[in-house]
Design a protein around this motif. Sequence first.
Motif, PDB file in Angstrom:
ATOM      1  N   VAL A  18      25.743 -31.408 -39.202  1.00 48.90           N
ATOM      2  CA  VAL A  18      25.101 -31.847 -37.969  1.00 48.90           C
ATOM      3  C   VAL A  18      26.134 -32.597 -37.130  1.00 48.90           C
ATOM      4  O   VAL A  18      26.788 -33.526 -37.617  1.00 48.90           O
ATOM      5  CB  VAL A  18      23.890 -32.752 -38.249  1.00 48.90           C
ATOM      6  N   THR A  19      26.288 -32.178 -35.883  1.00 49.52           N
ATOM      7  CA  THR A  19      27.183 -32.868 -34.949  1.00 49.52           C
ATOM      8  C   THR A  19      26.316 -33.571 -33.920  1.00 49.52           C
ATOM      9  O   THR A  19      25.950 -33.008 -32.890  1.00 49.52           O
ATOM     10  CB  THR A  19      28.137 -31.870 -34.275  1.00 49.52           C
ATOM     11  N   LYS A  20      25.975 -34.803 -34.210  1.00 44.84           N
ATOM     12  CA  LYS A  20      25.068 -35.569 -33.363  1.00 44.84           C
ATOM     13  C   LYS A  20      25.478 -37.041 -33.387  1.00 44.84           C
ATOM     14  O   LYS A  20      24.896 -37.846 -34.126  1.00 44.84           O
ATOM     15  CB  LYS A  20      23.626 -35.392 -33.863  1.00 44.84           C
ATOM     16  N   PRO A  21      26.508 -37.401 -32.621  1.00 39.83           N
ATOM     17  CA  PRO A  21      26.991 -38.797 -32.644  1.00 39.83           C
ATOM     18  C   PRO A  21      25.874 -39.781 -32.302  1.00 39.83           C
ATOM     19  O   PRO A  21      25.089 -39.575 -31.379  1.00 39.83           O
ATOM     20  CB  PRO A  21      28.078 -38.806 -31.554  1.00 39.83           C
ATOM     21  N   LYS A 252      34.318  -7.671 -43.911  1.00 38.43           N
ATOM     22  CA  LYS A 252      33.998  -7.968 -45.307  1.00 38.43           C
ATOM     23  C   LYS A 252      33.757  -9.447 -45.545  1.00 38.43           C
ATOM     24  O   LYS A 252      33.319  -9.829 -46.635  1.00 38.43           O
ATOM     25  CB  LYS A 252      35.123  -7.471 -46.214  1.00 38.43           C
ATOM     26  N   ASN A 253      34.053 -10.281 -44.567  1.00 38.09           N
ATOM     27  CA  ASN A 253      33.845 -11.720 -44.704  1.00 38.09           C
ATOM     28  C   ASN A 253      32.810 -12.213 -43.699  1.00 38.09           C
ATOM     29  O   ASN A 253      32.931 -13.318 -43.169  1.00 38.09           O
ATOM     30  CB  ASN A 253      35.169 -12.465 -44.486  1.00 38.09           C
ATOM     31  N   SER A 254      31.814 -11.385 -43.408  1.00 38.41           N
ATOM     32  CA  SER A 254      30.827 -11.762 -42.393  1.00 38.41           C
ATOM     33  C   SER A 254      29.931 -12.908 -42.833  1.00 38.41           C
ATOM     34  O   SER A 254      29.233 -13.504 -42.007  1.00 38.41           O
ATOM     35  CB  SER A 254      29.961 -10.544 -42.028  1.00 38.41           C
ATOM     36  N   ALA A 255      29.920 -13.229 -44.134  1.00 39.80           N
ATOM     37  CA  ALA A 255      29.116 -14.354 -44.622  1.00 39.80           C
ATOM     38  C   ALA A 255      29.986 -15.459 -45.199  1.00 39.80           C
ATOM     39  O   ALA A 255      29.486 -16.356 -45.875  1.00 39.80           O
ATOM     40  CB  ALA A 255      28.106 -13.883 -45.673  1.00 39.80           C
ATOM     41  N   SER A 256      31.290 -15.410 -44.945  1.00 42.99           N
ATOM     42  CA  SER A 256      32.198 -16.445 -45.424  1.00 42.99           C
ATOM     43  C   SER A 256      32.323 -17.556 -44.387  1.00 42.99           C
ATOM     44  O   SER A 256      32.111 -17.337 -43.190  1.00 42.99           O
ATOM     45  CB  SER A 256      33.578 -15.845 -45.721  1.00 42.99           C
ATOM     46  N   THR A 257      32.697 -18.731 -44.852  1.00 43.41           N
ATOM     47  CA  THR A 257      32.918 -19.880 -43.975  1.00 43.41           C
ATOM     48  C   THR A 257      34.208 -20.577 -44.396  1.00 43.41           C
ATOM     49  O   THR A 257      34.838 -20.208 -45.389  1.00 43.41           O
ATOM     50  CB  THR A 257      31.735 -20.871 -44.051  1.00 43.41           C
ATOM     51  N   GLU A 258      34.589 -21.602 -43.640  1.00 43.14           N
ATOM     52  CA  GLU A 258      35.792 -22.353 -43.995  1.00 43.14           C
ATOM     53  C   GLU A 258      35.619 -23.085 -45.316  1.00 43.14           C
ATOM     54  O   GLU A 258      36.587 -23.273 -46.063  1.00 43.14           O
ATOM     55  CB  GLU A 258      36.125 -23.350 -42.879  1.00 43.14           C
ATOM     56  N   ALA A 259      34.404 -23.517 -45.610  1.00 42.46           N
ATOM     57  CA  ALA A 259      34.151 -24.225 -46.866  1.00 42.46           C
ATOM     58  C   ALA A 259      33.854 -23.275 -48.013  1.00 42.46           C
ATOM     59  O   ALA A 259      34.001 -23.647 -49.182  1.00 42.46           O
ATOM     60  CB  ALA A 259      32.986 -25.199 -46.683  1.00 42.46           C
ATOM     61  N   ASP A 260      33.429 -22.055 -47.723  1.00 39.82           N
ATOM     62  CA  ASP A 260      33.105 -21.055 -48.745  1.00 39.82           C
ATOM     63  C   ASP A 260      33.946 -19.809 -48.450  1.00 39.82           C
ATOM     64  O   ASP A 260      33.567 -18.965 -47.635  1.00 39.82           O
ATOM     65  CB  ASP A 260      31.606 -20.730 -48.713  1.00 39.82           C
ATOM     66  N   LEU A 261      35.077 -19.678 -49.124  1.00 43.78           N
ATOM     67  CA  LEU A 261      36.027 -18.596 -48.855  1.00 43.78           C
ATOM     68  C   LEU A 261      35.733 -17.331 -49.642  1.00 43.78           C
ATOM     69  O   LEU A 261      36.538 -16.405 -49.642  1.00 43.78           O
ATOM     70  CB  LEU A 261      37.457 -19.074 -49.158  1.00 43.78           C
ATOM     71  N   THR A 308      19.351 -29.632 -23.956  1.00 46.50           N
ATOM     72  CA  THR A 308      19.191 -30.653 -24.982  1.00 46.50           C
ATOM     73  C   THR A 308      20.449 -30.720 -25.854  1.00 46.50           C
ATOM     74  O   THR A 308      21.322 -29.855 -25.801  1.00 46.50           O
ATOM     75  CB  THR A 308      17.972 -30.328 -25.862  1.00 46.50           C
ATOM     76  N   ARG A 309      20.521 -31.738 -26.677  1.00 52.45           N
ATOM     77  CA  ARG A 309      21.684 -31.908 -27.555  1.00 52.45           C
ATOM     78  C   ARG A 309      21.773 -30.776 -28.563  1.00 52.45           C
ATOM     79  O   ARG A 309      22.858 -30.357 -28.946  1.00 52.45           O
ATOM     80  CB  ARG A 309      21.595 -33.254 -28.276  1.00 52.45           C
ATOM     81  N   LEU A 310      20.613 -30.272 -28.990  1.00 51.94           N
ATOM     82  CA  LEU A 310      20.618 -29.159 -29.942  1.00 51.94           C
ATOM     83  C   LEU A 310      21.169 -27.898 -29.293  1.00 51.94           C
ATOM     84  O   LEU A 310      21.870 -27.113 -29.930  1.00 51.94           O
ATOM     85  CB  LEU A 310      19.186 -28.914 -30.445  1.00 51.94           C
ATOM     86  N   ALA A 311      20.866 -27.694 -28.002  1.00 49.85           N
ATOM     87  CA  ALA A 311      21.327 -26.496 -27.316  1.00 49.85           C
ATOM     88  C   ALA A 311      22.833 -26.512 -27.091  1.00 49.85           C
ATOM     89  O   ALA A 311      23.493 -25.475 -27.118  1.00 49.85           O
ATOM     90  CB  ALA A 311      20.594 -26.333 -25.991  1.00 49.85           C
ATOM     91  N   THR A 312      23.383 -27.689 -26.846  1.00 52.68           N
ATOM     92  CA  THR A 312      24.820 -27.798 -26.558  1.00 52.68           C
ATOM     93  C   THR A 312      25.659 -28.085 -27.794  1.00 52.68           C
ATOM     94  O   THR A 312      26.885 -28.157 -27.706  1.00 52.68           O
ATOM     95  CB  THR A 312      25.049 -28.909 -25.523  1.00 52.68           C
ATOM     96  N   GLU A 313      25.016 -28.230 -28.947  1.00 51.99           N
ATOM     97  CA  GLU A 313      25.745 -28.546 -30.185  1.00 51.99           C
ATOM     98  C   GLU A 313      26.561 -27.350 -30.663  1.00 51.99           C
ATOM     99  O   GLU A 313      26.105 -26.210 -30.630  1.00 51.99           O
ATOM    100  CB  GLU A 313      24.744 -28.971 -31.262  1.00 51.99           C
ATOM    101  N   LYS A 314      27.772 -27.604 -31.123  1.00 56.58           N
ATOM    102  CA  LYS A 314      28.615 -26.584 -31.724  1.00 56.58           C
ATOM    103  C   LYS A 314      28.270 -26.462 -33.202  1.00 56.58           C
ATOM    104  O   LYS A 314      28.343 -27.452 -33.945  1.00 56.58           O
ATOM    105  CB  LYS A 314      30.101 -26.935 -31.561  1.00 56.58           C
ATOM    106  N   ILE A 315      27.899 -25.257 -33.604  1.00 57.98           N
ATOM    107  CA  ILE A 315      27.429 -25.042 -34.970  1.00 57.98           C
ATOM    108  C   ILE A 315      28.617 -24.842 -35.903  1.00 57.98           C
ATOM    109  O   ILE A 315      29.480 -23.996 -35.666  1.00 57.98           O
ATOM    110  CB  ILE A 315      26.484 -23.834 -35.038  1.00 57.98           C
ATOM    111  N   ASP A 316      28.653 -25.643 -36.974  1.00 59.14           N
ATOM    112  CA  ASP A 316      29.701 -25.549 -37.995  1.00 59.14           C
ATOM    113  C   ASP A 316      29.031 -25.207 -39.322  1.00 59.14           C
ATOM    114  O   ASP A 316      28.491 -26.088 -40.003  1.00 59.14           O
ATOM    115  CB  ASP A 316      30.460 -26.881 -38.078  1.00 59.14           C
ATOM    116  N   LEU A 317      29.049 -23.927 -39.682  1.00 61.41           N
ATOM    117  CA  LEU A 317      28.391 -23.479 -40.911  1.00 61.41           C
ATOM    118  C   LEU A 317      29.264 -23.795 -42.122  1.00 61.41           C
ATOM    119  O   LEU A 317      30.470 -23.570 -42.109  1.00 61.41           O
ATOM    120  CB  LEU A 317      28.121 -21.970 -40.855  1.00 61.41           C
ATOM    121  N   LYS A 318      28.629 -24.316 -43.159  1.00 57.51           N
ATOM    122  CA  LYS A 318      29.340 -24.607 -44.408  1.00 57.51           C
ATOM    123  C   LYS A 318      29.088 -23.535 -45.456  1.00 57.51           C
ATOM    124  O   LYS A 318      29.983 -23.169 -46.223  1.00 57.51           O
ATOM    125  CB  LYS A 318      28.898 -25.969 -44.945  1.00 57.51           C
TER     126      LYS A 318
END
Length: 372
Positions: A18-21, A252-261, A308-318
Motif C-alpha cells: 500500500v502506497t498511502k503516506p 512466460k513471466n506474466s505472473a512474476s514480480t520483483e519479490a517473486d522471481l 481519489t488516492r486509490l485511483a492515483t496510487e501506483k500499484i506495486d505487486l509483491k
Amino acid sequence: MTGFMGFKAGMTHVVRYVTKPGSKRHQREIVDAVTIVECPPMVVVGMVGYIETPRGLKTFGTVWAQHLSDECKRRFYKNWMNSKKKAFTKYAKRYTEPANSKNSIERDIERIKKYCTIIRVICHTQPSKLNIRQRKAHILEIQLNGGSVADKIKYAQDHFEKEVKVGDIFAKDEMIDTMGVTKGKGMEGVTTRWHCKRLQRKTHRGFRKVGCIGPWHPSRVMWTVPRAGQWGYHHRTEINKKIYRLGLKDDKNSASTEADLTEKTITPLGGFPHYGVVKDDFLMIKGAVVGVKKRAITLRKSLLPCTTRLATEKIDLKFIDTASKHGHGRFQTKEEKDAFYGPRKSKEEKSEQLSLPLLFIYYQTQTPPQKK
C-alpha cells in the motif's frame, strides 16, 4: 480509441504494498481479489460518421473495409452453413470504382469528412483465438477522440483490416469502466429478488410472499409492488475499476514480480475452471467483474474521471497466486509440485504397462510346439 472487448477468464488474488503516506497501512501488505480478462486483438473493419441534430446524434454514413473475415460475416447471418455467403461481395467491388464515380468509396469518405463531427470505428473480436465454441464475432462501434475529423478518418483508414491490441488503448494503473451481462438466476420470488421480509411462520399459503399487493382502488397492481420474475442476466455497468497489470502474449513471466522471481504464467495449475488457459494479452482488474466465465466484457475509458488516492496510487505487486482453483491449491507451479512429491509410482507403473502389450503380442505370434 476509447474502448475494447475482452472475455472473462476467472479470478485470483494478489499481495501488494500500500502506497498511502500518512496512513497506518502505508508500505504494509494487503491482499486484493482480481479478475483476469483475456483480450485478444480486435480487427478494425469500418467506420461510421455522425452528425449532431436537435434530437441527438444521427448516422450520416458508413464505410466498410474491402475484405472481411468469415468470423465477422457470420454475425450478419442467422444460418451461416446453409447460406450462400455473399455478404459484402458487391460492396467490395466499390473499391475498384474510379474516384469520380457515384459509387466510389472515396466519395463517401469525403462526405463524412465534410459534414460529420463524430467518428467511430467498427471493430470485431476474434473468437478463433480463444478456447470457446463460438465462431461468430462480436461487432461494436468504438469512438475516436483527439485531433480533427480528418485525423480520425485517416486513423480509421490506416487501421482497416489491421489488428488493434489492448495495450494500445489501456495502460497499467488506469481506471476503466466495465460493461457486461450478469450471471442468470432464472425465475425467483420476491424474498430473493427484492429482499422482502418473510411473513410469520403460521401464515396461510406460504410466507415468502408480499402480504398485501395494494388497495381495492385503484384496482390494479402498482409498479412499485415487488413481484416474482427474472433474476440475473441483466446488463450492468461498473465504473472506475483499476488495472493492476497488463499481460502480454507469450510472456512466460506474466505472473512474476520483483519479490517473486518464479517463472510462471497467469494461468493457474489446471487452468481456470470452466475456461482453460489464457494464451493472449490480458488485463488484471481489481475486484469482481459481472458475468460468468467466457462472457464478453466491454471495457472503456472512464467517463467519470476518479481523482481519489486509490485511483492515483501506483500499484506495486509483491505476489500473484497461481495455485490450482479446482480445490485447495498448495503449489504455484508444476515444478514445485513435482519437487515436493518426487518420482511418482504411477509413472513407473505406466512405463511397465507399456511393455506388457508387446510381450503379449510376442507370445501370441509364437506357434505352440508339436507333439511327437
